[in-house]
Design an enzyme around this catalytic site. Structure first.
Site, PDB file in Angstrom:
ATOM      1  CB  SER A  23      27.483  16.985  12.211  1.00  0.00           C
ATOM      2  OG  SER A  23      27.451  16.107  11.160  1.00  0.00           O
ATOM      3  CE  LYS A  24      26.464  21.105  12.079  1.00  0.00           C
ATOM      4  NZ  LYS A  24      26.500  21.463  12.684  1.00  0.00           N
TER       5      LYS A  24
END
Length: 495
Positions: free
Chosen positions: A252-253
């Site tokens: 994820s980010k």
RNA sequence: GGCGCAUUCGUCUAGCGGCCCAGGACACCGCCCUCUCAAGGCGGAGAUCGCGGGUUCGAAUCCCGCAUGCGCUACCA
């Protein structure tokens, strides 16, 4: 039967590397088998649509050279390729399921569902729909419709028995139907949910192999059940390992760069990215690391896809990128570097950049470059004015720290001999300066180190003579002169 | 909590019963090359194959259990 596989992203933002790796494997499989690679946009969740993401997804595919035979822009006989434009197919399927009693209308409000889940959680039961509307009588149903409640449609999951399927990568997988719940297939806004839409489309589009990430494994029994209820033959399933962050959690980010576009902007070559991604979860043999696209296509096989989630190793990607950069011709590298130099060099430097000048510099940094976005900092002194912003202590270094007079003399000597050079070429310059080091009784390392700082403003730089050659006579001499003057000033100035 | 999947050097992986007291690559360390930095060459360190039971003459490889990790568990995909 010809192989038909699809990449089915939803347009909710920039595609991340795990997603694109799935696309890559699908593409590889299609190309290897002489099949078709289809792109289908799964835009059934109207609330999560992100403007421009379809274009970004397609850009990502194009960047890696993953051409699609059918899909957005390409068209095809099985279109449309946006699920939002295929609603009639889903509605028909829902109608069929309702008629065959494999689905039912559910009028439960989100609030009620929420409450049911909360109660289940409190009792430590698995949170599942309680099938409240599964056996509504006709009267009860009419009553709710009269209140103009908008229903969803749920699938009537068998209460007992097992659902099994064979996964090409993991073998036979068995689920107890009892642990599955009555999932929604059609939302109250009239859009289908992923499970229904993908099953219907995969069938209508004659997809032969569903290759997707591992995270879909738990919902595959639902799909198998749907195929059975719809009385259609399911495709072959192959669930591939996920790409995870350094903490082994789903990427994820917060793990840093995850979208394919970011890698491109950071100066990774598409060839390197392709090679690296292709090796994440697949291997050719026990030792080959650098693999061309053609080799991938020729050798790709589902059997060699691994089963364990892989951490995305930036260090190895960076190394591999360096390998690919070194393989490029000077022309090619220059072309690719130019946009980065243009973007990253200080604004004070005049644009457009002189391409033939850059072309001379390129070979000097080629084997020092690991990412294209390093080009500017590696070459800025080539473009800067001759007053380089280095510290005098850097110029003197260890060798001349207590002997600035010696440094000054060396600088002068170099200036004088170079000023007389009739040919300004790397080998010529070396043939002048190397003997000069002897004459000055200086070690080449010390002498050249001094000149290097004078000419480049740094201690680590491309080879000195080639640098001088590229820089040209005037600028080289100017820089030597400026260095000498600065030294002179510091000696003359009172401490 | 339930269900599912997975578990070989720090990381990516090879291995599909004897060739493995486990091979390659990145990263790391050392040496060589060398005007610096790289690149390159050579070498090194690094995995009791998650743990415990089986099966077998023989297991990283097959079976069972446990542990751990991850995923799913939405009117998201």
């Amino acid at each position: 039967m010809t192989v038909r596989v699809r990449y089915a992203p939803s347009p909710t933002g920039e595609p991340h590397v795990g997603n694109i790796r799935t696309a890559l494997f699908n593409w590889l499989f299609a190309r290897r088998e002489g099949g078709r690679f289809i792109v289908r946009i799964e835009d059934t969740d109207q609330t999560r649509l992100v403007e421009g993401s379809v274009e970004k997804i397609l850009d990502g595919l194009r960047w890696l050279g993953l051409d699609w035979d059918e899909g957005p822009e390409a068209g095809g006989e099985y279109g449309p390729y946006f699920q939002s434009e295929r609603l009639p197919y889903y509605h028909q399927a829902v109608e069929d399921l309702l008629r065959s009693d494999d689905a039912y209308l559910c009028f439960c409000s989100p609030e009620r569902l929420e409450q049911v889940r909360a109660e289940q959680a409190a009792r430590k039961e698995p949170p599942r729909y309680d099938r409240h509307c599964r056996d509504l009588t006709d009267d009860e149903r009419r009553e709710r419709e009269a209140q103009s409640l908008i229903p969803v449609v749920r699938f009537k999951t068998p209460l007992s028995g097992q659902t099994r399927f064979n996964d090409l990568i993991r073998g036979e997988i068995v689920f107890e139907n009892a642990v599955l719940d009555d999932f929604v297939i059609l939302k109250s806004d009239g859009f289908p949910v992923y499970h229904l839409a993908s099953v219907v489309d995969d069938h209508v589009m004659e997809i032969t192999h569903v290759m997707r990430a591992d995270e879909w494994l738990p919902s595959t029994p639902r799909h198998v059940l749907l195929y059975a209820a719809l009385d259609i033959e399911p495709p072959v399933f192959a669930h591939m390992p996920m790409i995870v962050g350094p903490d082994r959690a789903k990427l994820s980010k917060r793990h840093g760069a995850v979208s394919i576009g970011e890698y491109s902007r950071q100066g990774f070559l598409q060839e390197a990215m392709f090679n690296f991604l292709g090796l994440l979860g697949w291997s050719l043999d026990d030792h080959t690391e650098i693999i061309s696209k053609q080799q991938f296509v020729e050798n790709f096989s589902l059997e060699r896809i691994g089963v364990t989630a892989a951490i995305f190793d930036m260090e190895k990607l960076t190394w591999m990128n360096g390998v690919y950069i070194r393989q490029l011709s000077a022309e090619d590298l220059t072309d690719r570097m130019l946009p980065f130099l243009d973007r990253d060099l200080p604004p004070s430097i005049d644009r457009p950049l002189d391409i033939s000048y850059v072309m001379q510099i390129t070979p000097l940094i080629q084997e020092r470059l690991k990412r294209l976005d390093e080009a500017a900092e590696l070459t800025d002194f080539f473009f800067a004015g001759d007053e380089l912003p280095y510290d005098l202590s850097l110029l003197l270094g260890k060798r001349f720290a207590e002997n600035s007079a010696g440094a000054l003399a060396a600088l002068h000597a170099a200036y004088v001999i170079l000023a007389e050079a009739s040919i300004w070429k790397s080998e010529t310059l070396e043939s002048f300066l190397r003997p000069l080091a002897d004459k000055l009784e200086l070690k080449t390392g010390d002498f050249f180190g001094l000149l290097r700082v004078a000419v480049t403003g740094r201690t680590a730089a491309p080879p000195l003579f080639q640098t001088m050659a590229a820089l040209g006579r005037d600028r080289t001499l100017a820089r030597l002169d400026i260095a000498a003057q600065r030294l002179d000033d510091s000696v003359a100035a009172p401490r």
